[in-house]
Structures are given as C-alpha cells and as structure tokens.
Enzyme design. Structure first.
Site, mmCIF file in Angstrom:
data_model
loop_
_atom_site.group_PDB
_atom_site.id
_atom_site.type_symbol
_atom_site.label_atom_id
_atom_site.label_comp_id
_atom_site.label_asym_id
_atom_site.label_seq_id
_atom_site.Cartn_x
_atom_site.Cartn_y
_atom_site.Cartn_z
ATOM 1 N N HIS A 19 0.562 -0.816 0.059
ATOM 2 C CA HIS A 19 -0.292 0.289 0.153
ATOM 3 C C HIS A 19 0.464 1.069 -0.530
ATOM 4 O O HIS A 19 0.557 2.445 -0.824
ATOM 5 C CB HIS A 19 -0.865 -0.052 1.285
ATOM 6 C CG HIS A 19 -2.020 1.661 1.354
ATOM 7 N ND1 HIS A 19 -2.636 1.518 2.567
ATOM 8 C CD2 HIS A 19 -2.629 1.752 0.229
ATOM 9 C CE1 HIS A 19 -2.639 2.951 2.355
ATOM 10 N NE2 HIS A 19 -3.041 2.607 1.146
ATOM 11 N N GLU A 22 2.328 2.569 -3.681
ATOM 12 C CA GLU A 22 0.793 2.135 -4.201
ATOM 13 C C GLU A 22 1.270 4.149 -3.881
ATOM 14 O O GLU A 22 0.756 4.874 -5.120
ATOM 15 C CB GLU A 22 -0.152 1.823 -3.921
ATOM 16 C CG GLU A 22 -1.310 2.235 -4.422
ATOM 17 C CD GLU A 22 -2.978 2.779 -3.291
ATOM 18 O OE1 GLU A 22 -3.388 3.803 -3.703
ATOM 19 O OE2 GLU A 22 -2.764 1.418 -3.082
ATOM 20 N N HIS A 23 1.106 4.816 -3.219
ATOM 21 C CA HIS A 23 1.560 5.636 -2.948
ATOM 22 C C HIS A 23 2.543 6.358 -3.130
ATOM 23 O O HIS A 23 2.266 7.823 -3.685
ATOM 24 C CB HIS A 23 0.892 6.519 -1.246
ATOM 25 C CG HIS A 23 -0.189 6.383 -0.771
ATOM 26 N ND1 HIS A 23 -0.781 7.443 -0.072
ATOM 27 C CD2 HIS A 23 -0.621 5.549 -0.108
ATOM 28 C CE1 HIS A 23 -1.698 7.002 0.556
ATOM 29 N NE2 HIS A 23 -1.777 5.794 0.429
ATOM 30 N N GLU A 100 -4.922 7.345 6.684
ATOM 31 C CA GLU A 100 -5.386 7.153 6.052
ATOM 32 C C GLU A 100 -5.828 6.027 7.051
ATOM 33 O O GLU A 100 -7.195 4.983 7.231
ATOM 34 C CB GLU A 100 -5.550 6.224 4.907
ATOM 35 C CG GLU A 100 -6.167 5.332 3.582
ATOM 36 C CD GLU A 100 -5.777 4.761 2.661
ATOM 37 O OE1 GLU A 100 -6.580 3.818 2.297
ATOM 38 O OE2 GLU A 100 -5.100 5.470 1.962
#
Length: 264
Positions: A19, A22-23, A100
């Site tokens: 994740h 992904e950023h 998040e």
C-alpha cells in the site's frame, strides 16, 4: 491498471508495504519528475483518479477528457516504467498512509474486515494488515524494502490494462502499445497462496460481538468457500444475486414482513 500483487506479499515485519508503494509511485517519474504531476494533470483536465491495494492486487484508475487521453496515458504509463520513488517524499507519504489508517478506525466496515482477517490462520494470505501505519512503516531500511518490492514484483506479465474511450478501437490499441510497451516484463510468478488455508476448522464456528462506531445493528455471516476465481459458470455470483435480490418473494421481503431486517 491492475497489478497482480498486493498485501499478501508484504514482508511479515512490514505490514502495509504494498500500500505504501501504491502511494510512492506517484511521487514523480524520470520523464515527469514533479511529485503528483499525474494527479494535477488529471484534475486540471476534468478527470478523477484513485488507487487501492487489496490482498492479491493493486489497482490504479483514472478518467479524463478524451482530448487529454494521450498525454494522460504518457504520464500514467511512466508511473510503471520509471518511478523515482523519491526518498524526499517518504515521510510525507508515510504520514498520508497513517492518516488513511486513522480514518479507517472510524469506519465500521473497515473495523469488521480487519477483525475478520485477523481471525484467519496467522500464516495465511488472508491474515494481513494491508493499510499499514507509522508503527509498521517508520523503520530503518524502509526505502530499500520499498524499492526491492517494486523491483521484484512490478512486472508487465502480471498487469492488466482496461481502456475505454470514444476513440476508434484501432487508435486506442496503437495508443496503448506506444505508451505501455516499455513496462518491463520480469516474468515473475506469483505464489498460489493455497497453503495454509486461510480458515481451518479451529478458526471456524466463532461469534464476534463488535462495538460499532455508528449507531447500527448488523449481522454478518461468513461462509468459507474454496477459490472460485476461475469458475467460468459464475456460480457464486448467481448465489449472491439470489440472496441479495430485493423484490417480491425475496429473502429481504420475507425478513421485512417479520420486522427482522431493513436491508440485506
């Protein structure tokens, strides 16, 4: 663009790495080195973009005005061809991941999902903390882990691209070939993740009572089935449709008649 790798391949001591990558992929590329240039271009051309990571894949998607599609493709494709993974952006994006996670703590759906996945076998692909936070990511060597994950797993042979536009199909095909054919094919093989099973007998027959954030009453019943990923008959989808139907003589209409449910 769907990349066939996700949190299932996070190192056990670095939950959230897929994740986090992904950023970081949007923090500039060799051709477009300005961080978030892709985001800004899409937004300034009437579009929208987002991405998400699950256990088995990472998905990147955007919409944009048709006249800006070719340039948008070029910027987007370089995210997978030559991302900078800029070290100077690590702290900022790590904090974005943590924010998040903090938002997820206020989501009943996310809280239930994390509880359910944490109840799976500890060694299985399903038992993952896929979001990550500062506790799991703020560590020595995180850049090398991040770069290593990208170098090892981001390969053309496990990527799937879907494009739709009002342009002619032949034109779209040539556009895709010209922009995306430079993504490196590393011929990676993703593990089957079949052993151990996510839920064995010792993990079943459990009842969880969850304190919700919102004022709601909800029942979730989970049935553990074998992998139907390649079931061309779509039998699971058929069952979901029958059980989820909300019309006359449906399960929901029966439950409503006895004031046992308001939705399903």
């Amino acid at each position: 663009m769907d990349v066939g790798v996700g949190a299932a391949l996070d190192p056990k001591d670095t939950p959230g790495l897929a994740h986090f990558l992904e950023h970081m992929l949007f923090m500039g590329t060799e051709k477009y080195p300005i961080a978030n240039q892709y985001d800004d271009f899409v937004l300034n051309n009437g579009g929208y973009n987002n991405a998400y990571t699950n256990n088995l894949s990472t998905n990147f998607h955007f919409s944009i005005a048709n006249e800006s599609l070719e340039e948008g493709f070029d910027i987007f494709s370089h995210v997978f061809i030559s991302p900078l993974l800029d070290r100077d952006c690590i702290e900022k994006e790590m904090n974005a991941v943590h924010s998040e996670h903090e938002r997820n703590l206020q989501s009943d759906d996310w809280r239930f999902w994390q509880l359910f996945s944490s109840s799976a076998d500890e060694e299985s692909v399903y038992n993952r903390f896929l979001c990550g936070n500062l506790h799991t990511l703020s560590k020595d060597g995180i850049y090398h882990e991040l770069k290593g994950f990208y170098d090892k797993w981001y390969s053309a042979n496990i990527m799937k691209l879907v494009v739709y536009s009002n342009k002619a199909l032949d034109e779209l095909e040539q556009l895709v070939i010209s922009k995306f054919s430079r993504i490196e094919n590393k011929d990676v093989e993703i593990p089957a993740f079949e052993d151990p099973s996510s839920f064995t007998q010792k993990d079943l027959c459990k009842l969880f009572r969850v304190k919700t954030v919102k004022s709601l009453n909800e029942v979730n019943v989970a049935f553990i089935l074998k992998n139907y990923k390649h079931d061309e008959s779509k039998s699971i989808d058929y069952i979901k449709h029958v059980l989820g139907h909300k019309g006359k003589n449906s399960l929901l209409s029966y439950l409503k008649a006895y004031q046992l449910a308001t939705d399903i």
